[in-house]
Scaffold this motif. Sequence first.
Motif, PDB file in Angstrom:
ATOM      1  N   UNK A 810       1.734 -16.974 -10.096  1.00 47.69           N
ATOM      2  CA  UNK A 810       0.722 -18.025 -10.169  1.00 47.69           C
ATOM      3  C   UNK A 810      -0.561 -17.574 -10.847  1.00 47.69           C
ATOM      4  N   UNK A 811      -0.957 -16.293 -10.562  1.00 46.68           N
ATOM      5  CA  UNK A 811      -2.296 -15.931 -10.986  1.00 46.68           C
ATOM      6  C   UNK A 811      -2.425 -14.718 -11.857  1.00 46.68           C
ATOM      7  N   UNK A 812      -1.344 -14.217 -12.456  1.00 45.23           N
ATOM      8  CA  UNK A 812      -1.443 -13.064 -13.336  1.00 45.23           C
ATOM      9  C   UNK A 812      -1.193 -11.759 -12.613  1.00 45.23           C
ATOM     10  N   UNK A 813      -1.728 -10.646 -13.180  1.00 40.73           N
ATOM     11  CA  UNK A 813      -1.526  -9.301 -12.653  1.00 40.73           C
ATOM     12  C   UNK A 813      -0.049  -8.919 -12.658  1.00 40.73           C
ATOM     13  N   UNK A 814       0.646  -9.369 -13.699  1.00 44.73           N
ATOM     14  CA  UNK A 814       2.094  -9.181 -13.716  1.00 44.73           C
ATOM     15  C   UNK A 814       2.497  -7.720 -13.856  1.00 44.73           C
ATOM     16  N   UNK A 815       1.746  -6.940 -14.582  1.00 49.76           N
ATOM     17  CA  UNK A 815       2.127  -5.540 -14.776  1.00 49.76           C
ATOM     18  C   UNK A 815       2.115  -4.789 -13.442  1.00 49.76           C
ATOM     19  N   UNK A 816       1.088  -5.032 -12.604  1.00 48.45           N
ATOM     20  CA  UNK A 816       1.016  -4.359 -11.308  1.00 48.45           C
ATOM     21  C   UNK A 816       2.086  -4.878 -10.360  1.00 48.45           C
ATOM     22  N   UNK A 817       2.365  -6.170 -10.448  1.00 49.15           N
ATOM     23  CA  UNK A 817       3.367  -6.749  -9.553  1.00 49.15           C
ATOM     24  C   UNK A 817       4.771  -6.299  -9.913  1.00 49.15           C
ATOM     25  N   UNK A 818       4.972  -5.997 -11.202  1.00 48.68           N
ATOM     26  CA  UNK A 818       6.317  -5.652 -11.660  1.00 48.68           C
ATOM     27  C   UNK A 818       6.843  -4.416 -10.939  1.00 48.68           C
ATOM     28  N   UNK A 819       6.016  -3.377 -10.821  1.00 48.73           N
ATOM     29  CA  UNK A 819       6.448  -2.143 -10.159  1.00 48.73           C
ATOM     30  C   UNK A 819       6.775  -2.408  -8.690  1.00 48.73           C
ATOM     31  N   UNK A 820       5.896  -3.162  -8.019  1.00 46.97           N
ATOM     32  CA  UNK A 820       6.128  -3.498  -6.613  1.00 46.97           C
ATOM     33  C   UNK A 820       7.434  -4.259  -6.457  1.00 46.97           C
ATOM     34  N   UNK A 821       7.652  -5.238  -7.330  1.00 48.20           N
ATOM     35  CA  UNK A 821       8.857  -6.053  -7.232  1.00 48.20           C
ATOM     36  C   UNK A 821      10.121  -5.257  -7.469  1.00 48.20           C
ATOM     37  N   UNK A 822      10.102  -4.409  -8.473  1.00 47.06           N
ATOM     38  CA  UNK A 822      11.303  -3.626  -8.784  1.00 47.06           C
ATOM     39  C   UNK A 822      11.643  -2.672  -7.643  1.00 47.06           C
ATOM     40  N   UNK A 823      10.623  -2.013  -7.088  1.00 50.71           N
ATOM     41  CA  UNK A 823      10.880  -1.081  -5.988  1.00 50.71           C
ATOM     42  C   UNK A 823      11.404  -1.819  -4.757  1.00 50.71           C
ATOM     43  N   UNK A 824      10.828  -2.966  -4.457  1.00 48.12           N
ATOM     44  CA  UNK A 824      11.258  -3.707  -3.275  1.00 48.12           C
ATOM     45  C   UNK A 824      12.675  -4.242  -3.436  1.00 48.12           C
ATOM     46  N   UNK A 825      12.987  -4.748  -4.628  1.00 48.33           N
ATOM     47  CA  UNK A 825      14.338  -5.262  -4.852  1.00 48.33           C
ATOM     48  C   UNK A 825      15.375  -4.154  -4.786  1.00 48.33           C
ATOM     49  N   UNK A 826      15.021  -2.996  -5.288  1.00 47.09           N
ATOM     50  CA  UNK A 826      15.951  -1.864  -5.200  1.00 47.09           C
ATOM     51  C   UNK A 826      16.208  -1.509  -3.736  1.00 47.09           C
ATOM     52  N   UNK A 827      15.149  -1.526  -2.907  1.00 52.76           N
ATOM     53  CA  UNK A 827      15.309  -1.241  -1.477  1.00 52.76           C
ATOM     54  C   UNK A 827      16.162  -2.310  -0.810  1.00 52.76           C
ATOM     55  N   UNK A 828      15.892  -3.583  -1.079  1.00 51.02           N
ATOM     56  CA  UNK A 828      16.651  -4.663  -0.458  1.00 51.02           C
ATOM     57  C   UNK A 828      18.121  -4.608  -0.840  1.00 51.02           C
ATOM     58  N   UNK A 829      18.379  -4.260  -2.099  1.00 51.58           N
ATOM     59  CA  UNK A 829      19.771  -4.148  -2.545  1.00 51.58           C
ATOM     60  C   UNK A 829      20.458  -2.969  -1.869  1.00 51.58           C
ATOM     61  N   UNK A 830      19.751  -1.850  -1.757  1.00 51.23           N
ATOM     62  CA  UNK A 830      20.328  -0.662  -1.129  1.00 51.23           C
ATOM     63  C   UNK A 830      20.675  -0.920   0.336  1.00 51.23           C
ATOM     64  N   UNK A 831      19.820  -1.653   1.044  1.00 53.26           N
ATOM     65  CA  UNK A 831      20.051  -1.931   2.460  1.00 53.26           C
ATOM     66  C   UNK A 831      20.894  -3.186   2.693  1.00 53.26           C
ATOM     67  N   UNK A 832      21.293  -3.856   1.627  1.00 50.14           N
ATOM     68  CA  UNK A 832      22.137  -5.058   1.710  1.00 50.14           C
ATOM     69  C   UNK A 832      21.475  -6.144   2.556  1.00 50.14           C
ATOM     70  N   UNK A 833      20.193  -6.376   2.278  1.00 48.84           N
ATOM     71  CA  UNK A 833      19.442  -7.416   2.970  1.00 48.84           C
ATOM     72  C   UNK A 833      19.694  -8.750   2.277  1.00 48.84           C
ATOM     73  N   UNK A 834      20.118  -9.735   3.034  1.00 47.57           N
ATOM     74  CA  UNK A 834      20.474 -11.032   2.453  1.00 47.57           C
ATOM     75  C   UNK A 834      19.265 -11.959   2.431  1.00 47.57           C
ATOM     76  N   UNK A 835      19.246 -12.861   1.464  1.00 44.74           N
ATOM     77  CA  UNK A 835      18.223 -13.904   1.387  1.00 44.74           C
ATOM     78  C   UNK A 835      16.977 -13.455   0.668  1.00 44.74           C
ATOM     79  N   UNK A 836      16.290 -12.462   1.201  1.00 47.71           N
ATOM     80  CA  UNK A 836      15.047 -11.996   0.586  1.00 47.71           C
ATOM     81  C   UNK A 836      15.312 -11.328  -0.753  1.00 47.71           C
ATOM     82  N   UNK A 837      16.470 -10.685  -0.896  1.00 50.85           N
ATOM     83  CA  UNK A 837      16.776 -10.069  -2.184  1.00 50.85           C
ATOM     84  C   UNK A 837      16.940 -11.125  -3.270  1.00 50.85           C
ATOM     85  N   UNK A 838      17.621 -12.232  -2.930  1.00 51.80           N
ATOM     86  CA  UNK A 838      17.804 -13.310  -3.916  1.00 51.80           C
ATOM     87  C   UNK A 838      16.474 -13.996  -4.232  1.00 51.80           C
ATOM     88  N   UNK A 839      15.659 -14.196  -3.186  1.00 54.74           N
ATOM     89  CA  UNK A 839      14.353 -14.818  -3.392  1.00 54.74           C
ATOM     90  C   UNK A 839      13.471 -13.929  -4.273  1.00 54.74           C
TER      91      UNK A 839
END
Length: 914
Positions: A810-839
Amino acid sequence: MTACVSARPDDLCSTTDPVSGRLVECGHIEDIVSALRDGPRLMVLSGEAGIGKTTLWQYGVARCRAAGAIVLQTRPGPEDRDGAGQGLLDLFVGVEHDDAVAVDGPAVGSVFDRMRAILVRVRELAETAPVVLAVDDLPFLDDLTARTLRFVFRRLVAEPVSLLATACTWSPVTPPTPVPDLGRAPELLRVPPLTATEVRRMIRAAAPTLPIPAADRLAEHAHGNPFFALELARSVGEPGASVVQTCVSPLAALRDRVDKLPRDTRQLARLLAVAGATPLGVLGSATGVTDPEKALRVGMSSGVLALDRDFVVRFAHPLVAAAVLRDIHALDEAALHAALASVVTDPDRHAYHRARAHLDADEESAALAEESAMRLAGRGAPRTAAETLAESVRLTPGENLSARVRRTVALMVQHACAGDLPAGLGLADSLLDDLQPGPLRAEVVAARVVLDSRQAESYVRAALKGVTGADRRSRLLRGRLLGLLGWLVGLHGGRVAVGLRHTHAALETGRQVDDPVLVAQAASTLSTESLLAGDRADGLIEEARRCEASVVESQLALWPLVLHGRQQLWDGYLVQARTNFEAMDRRARDRGTEHQRSYRCCDLAQVALAAGDLAVAARYVEEGLEAAGDSGDERALSWLAYPAGLLAAWRGDEGTAEDYAQRLAWWADLVDERRRKAMAGHVRAVLAAARQDWAAGLEHTCRSQQVLDDLGIAHPGAVPVLPLAIQLASLAGAGGVMTDLARRLIEQAASVRSPWSCAHSLAARGFSALTEAQPDAFELLLEAQDMLRRLGYKLDAARVSCGVLAAAVRGGQRARALTVGEESLAFLAEQRVAGWDAHGTDLLRRLCRGGEGELTETEHQVAELVSAGHRNREIAGRLFVSESTVEAHLTRIYRKLGLRNRAELTRLMLPVPT
């Protein structure tokens, strides 16, 4: 090949030749021998009594030794289950070790220290050669040895340490004994009956003059059992014996063989049947036999007795012992115990034999048995302690009611510690039926309440009415009951205000009578209840911890360290909580308190869930459910339903999660533990989020929060539905609900002053700002996510990171958010967390593509060409525009996406991993 029919304990089948008729089984043993250096491996030979397990086991021992392995062996019998550490003594006889490994000398450290020392010693041995722990018969191991082997095998990774054991699945005189859990799933090799041809061949070899039809008939009655076949063949060779008489029963044949022995040898055998494996010198002193060596030699030559290398006398086969014991009259058995009590020097064996020697009440013997039981309990042998306490209760004179109640309560505790909770509760209920209201009944109630919380509040309130004295003992007992009542209604039931009142009174009593156990338990409970109420009471938990050494002596006490760990889990001190829970888990295992195992696993599973270690949480849940099931503990099963349900919900296992949620709700109604209803709602909310059904999840969290509000629970970490509810409200578009929830969380966080609640307070402000499209949403959510990540609450951090991505879209700061998002998605995928990974994946894609309508079609084309490595001149040529136009497009792209240069744009445009 060798027939290997001898039953001598140490020289049985000492040859490495394959056993006749057992080529298949010998082949499996050869597989074990060939893989001795490949890492931990367990093989258990199972089958009925007399089928030949020991013969194969001894063959395997000889083959392992021939292959260069260090073989540590023990051959426990039924009587050895009562000797704490007897198996360890056998295993390490002749092996150099330090005092911490020894179990027969003065105590050196805790049981855990000894188990750890044994693990170290086994690893040291394994560095020089493969190690084989050989056990025959595994179910007869004493509790301490079985727990130690489980401790060792759970911690071995690649060390060349193997187990070769036997386990009896059927006996004509005793029921099968469960095989103890040794930390790894063993390879079970079933030893089947021999073929009719093999049995006939064995009988003909043992009785060559027997006519073929008679041999066939004996083979038929042996049913493929080589021990029975040989015993029948031996008996039919006796003068005057006939095939018809012999085939009545193999056990009858064994008894006949013993009956034909000389009187002194029979007396030696009868004493051995009562005492179990015993040094010859002790047996000789107890029997009164003038020449015990001669009597032993006769018993050995007849195949009834055997002598180990350390001059310990045993029966040649457990069935011989069973046959002898079966024929001993109860009065004669008491006399044999009396003879043994007069010569044994070990205080625990002396106490046991003395107790069994008395047919009537005897207070002195009862007191000795009680003292012995407490020593056994301290050494981590609760089952043996319970058996000894049962003798103590039996011998207690009827007029000594106080001692009988005390010893029965101790027996209740040891039954529970040994994993037999129904037996402990049965004793408690029987006592309560007999006792009138008063202090003695109150003591039984206090012990029962700790074991089982069903109807516990009514029990305690009734017991309180019976304690009216003003003496110190009555005041202390009343204080303990008040403490239990506060613990029940405040922590279990969740009625915090009522619990606080009773617990405060208990603490004041504990301080007045100067009782450290009551002070520790009441102070830790009061501290926890105050925190639940949102009013942290500083100093109480520290006061409890100072008295904790006294509390630990009580095996089923309300341990302050556990309550401190739960506070730390709620507050955000995850490392400290894990440390405290692991320490209490070790103490429970050290003391053999099987009853506590499931609760410790429950705490550790919740820590693992908070840390995002779902695989670790699953192991704790599995172990805890197994322990609770073995103990028959419905309360533990219901408590474990919370971490088990959350685990299933995070992974989207709808059926399993719903089953556990229903279990929590059922238990809440059954025992009025209404906090479990909030937990059930938490499980269902996480499950709804796994389906991305944000509205349903919000409904479940709001209902759970209403339960917590009604109970007066104001710490957001106790049942952490409020932070989840805020995010779900944001996702469901329920702005008004979210604003109210966020305000409540911010107020609670200010009250409890904990790092975890502070982080979620920031997140609540961030979600409010996101809903209202305020520019500070991104920074607030990013700071909250970073705080949770640093605290170690990875699941919470990953969930909040989805809000970070939404704010960035919504409000920019995409470069900083990108690292956070990639790390979190990798964690969610590794732990097989449903729902939040797709979101999160959807948000990250939108972020990478700039969001709907944020870049024009031409800007998208320019961005894609830049990410493909084209220069401005090349892009201008492809799009038929000037270079200055391309530069203008890039300036707008950088501004819209919050980027600074081509490198960041190129990275942003990379495909999102799936």
